[in-house]
Design a protein around this motif. Structure first.
Motif, PDB file in Angstrom:
ATOM      1  N   UNK A 150      -8.707   2.938  -2.398  1.00  0.00           N
ATOM      2  CA  UNK A 150      -9.417   2.068  -1.450  1.00  0.00           C
ATOM      3  C   UNK A 150     -10.686   2.754  -0.958  1.00  0.00           C
ATOM      4  N   UNK A 151     -10.613   4.042  -0.658  1.00  0.00           N
ATOM      5  CA  UNK A 151     -11.806   4.784  -0.215  1.00  0.00           C
ATOM      6  C   UNK A 151     -12.884   4.739  -1.299  1.00  0.00           C
ATOM      7  N   UNK A 152     -12.483   4.964  -2.541  1.00  0.00           N
ATOM      8  CA  UNK A 152     -13.442   4.932  -3.648  1.00  0.00           C
ATOM      9  C   UNK A 152     -14.067   3.552  -3.803  1.00  0.00           C
ATOM     10  N   UNK A 153     -13.284   2.493  -3.625  1.00  0.00           N
ATOM     11  CA  UNK A 153     -13.824   1.141  -3.750  1.00  0.00           C
ATOM     12  C   UNK A 153     -14.788   0.812  -2.610  1.00  0.00           C
ATOM     13  N   UNK A 154     -14.531   1.337  -1.432  1.00  0.00           N
ATOM     14  CA  UNK A 154     -15.480   1.159  -0.319  1.00  0.00           C
ATOM     15  C   UNK A 154     -16.783   1.887  -0.639  1.00  0.00           C
ATOM     16  N   UNK A 155     -16.684   3.105  -1.160  1.00  0.00           N
ATOM     17  CA  UNK A 155     -17.897   3.842  -1.543  1.00  0.00           C
ATOM     18  C   UNK A 155     -18.667   3.105  -2.634  1.00  0.00           C
ATOM     19  N   UNK A 214      -4.491   1.352 -11.147  1.00  0.00           N
ATOM     20  CA  UNK A 214      -3.914   1.359 -12.496  1.00  0.00           C
ATOM     21  C   UNK A 214      -2.805   2.408 -12.569  1.00  0.00           C
ATOM     22  N   UNK A 215      -3.108   3.609 -12.059  1.00  0.00           N
ATOM     23  CA  UNK A 215      -2.123   4.695 -12.103  1.00  0.00           C
ATOM     24  C   UNK A 215      -0.858   4.314 -11.338  1.00  0.00           C
ATOM     25  N   UNK A 216      -1.044   3.686 -10.178  1.00  0.00           N
ATOM     26  CA  UNK A 216       0.104   3.286  -9.378  1.00  0.00           C
ATOM     27  C   UNK A 216       0.920   2.200 -10.075  1.00  0.00           C
ATOM     28  N   UNK A 217       0.252   1.139 -10.517  1.00  0.00           N
ATOM     29  CA  UNK A 217       0.974  -0.020 -11.052  1.00  0.00           C
ATOM     30  C   UNK A 217       1.358   0.105 -12.522  1.00  0.00           C
ATOM     31  N   UNK A 218       0.558   0.804 -13.307  1.00  0.00           N
ATOM     32  CA  UNK A 218       0.824   0.869 -14.745  1.00  0.00           C
ATOM     33  C   UNK A 218       1.430   2.201 -15.187  1.00  0.00           C
ATOM     34  N   UNK A 219       1.135   3.262 -14.430  1.00  0.00           N
ATOM     35  CA  UNK A 219       1.621   4.590 -14.810  1.00  0.00           C
ATOM     36  C   UNK A 219       2.707   5.106 -13.868  1.00  0.00           C
ATOM     37  N   UNK A 220       3.241   4.227 -13.030  1.00  0.00           N
ATOM     38  CA  UNK A 220       4.333   4.550 -12.117  1.00  0.00           C
ATOM     39  C   UNK A 220       4.037   5.758 -11.220  1.00  0.00           C
ATOM     40  N   UNK A 277       2.750   7.360  -7.468  1.00  0.00           N
ATOM     41  CA  UNK A 277       3.085   7.062  -6.079  1.00  0.00           C
ATOM     42  C   UNK A 277       2.145   5.998  -5.500  1.00  0.00           C
ATOM     43  N   UNK A 278       2.670   5.146  -4.600  1.00  0.00           N
ATOM     44  CA  UNK A 278       1.789   4.185  -3.924  1.00  0.00           C
ATOM     45  C   UNK A 278       0.682   4.862  -3.110  1.00  0.00           C
ATOM     46  N   UNK A 279       0.836   6.143  -2.840  1.00  0.00           N
ATOM     47  CA  UNK A 279      -0.206   6.880  -2.118  1.00  0.00           C
ATOM     48  C   UNK A 279      -1.504   6.957  -2.913  1.00  0.00           C
ATOM     49  N   UNK A 280      -1.448   6.676  -4.205  1.00  0.00           N
ATOM     50  CA  UNK A 280      -2.669   6.622  -5.020  1.00  0.00           C
ATOM     51  C   UNK A 280      -3.616   5.529  -4.513  1.00  0.00           C
TER      52      UNK A 280
END
Length: 108
Positions: free
Chosen positions: A38-43, A22-28, A30-33
Motif C-alpha cells: 500500500x505504501x508503494x502504491x501511494x508513492x 501478488x506475493x500475498x495472494x499468489x505466493x502464499x 504473509x498478509x503483512x506484505x
C-alpha cells in the motif's frame, strides 16, 4: 528530463506495490506484505502527479510504455526470468509510442 525520473519512481512504486499483493495472494506470503504494498502504491500515485504535463490523461498514456519496460526489468531483476525477444520487441514498440506522446509536436 525530470519527468523521466518521476516516471521511473512511479513504475517502481506501482510494480513493487502490486507485486506485494501478488506475493500475498499468489505466493502464499504473509498478509503483512500488504503494508509495504500500500505504501508503494501511494508513492506511485504521488510520483505520477509530478509529471510535467498539463493533462493527466497524456501523462498516464505516456507512462504505459515506461511501465511495460520497467515490468520486464522487474521480471529479470526480481523474479529471475530473463525477458525473451518478444518481450523486448513489445516493450520497444511501447517505448516508441511513449516517445511520440511525450515529444510529439503539439498545436495550440
Amino acid at each position: 528530463m525530470r519527468s523521466l525520473l518521476w516516471y521511473g519512481l512511479a513504475a517502481l512504486g506501482e510494480i513493487a506495490g502490486c507485486f506485494a499483493f501478488w506475493a500475498w495472494l499468489r505466493n502464499q506470503k504473509s498478509p503483512w506484505w500488504m503494508v509495504p504494498g500500500v505504501v508503494a502504491l501511494v508513492l506511485f500515485a504521488l510520483a505520477l502527479t509530478r509529471i510535467e504535463s498539463s493533462h493527466a490523461g497524456r501523462a498516464y498514456a505516456a507512462y504505459g510504455g515506461i511501465y511495460i519496460a520497467s515490468s520486464l526489468a522487474w521480471l529479470w531483476a526480481v523474479e529471475g526470468m530473463r525477458p525473451d525477444r518478444w518481450d523486448l520487441a513489445g516493450a520497444g514498440l511501447c517505448l516508441v509510442g511513449t516517445g511520440v506522446i511525450l515529444f510529439g509536436p503539439r498545436s495550440g
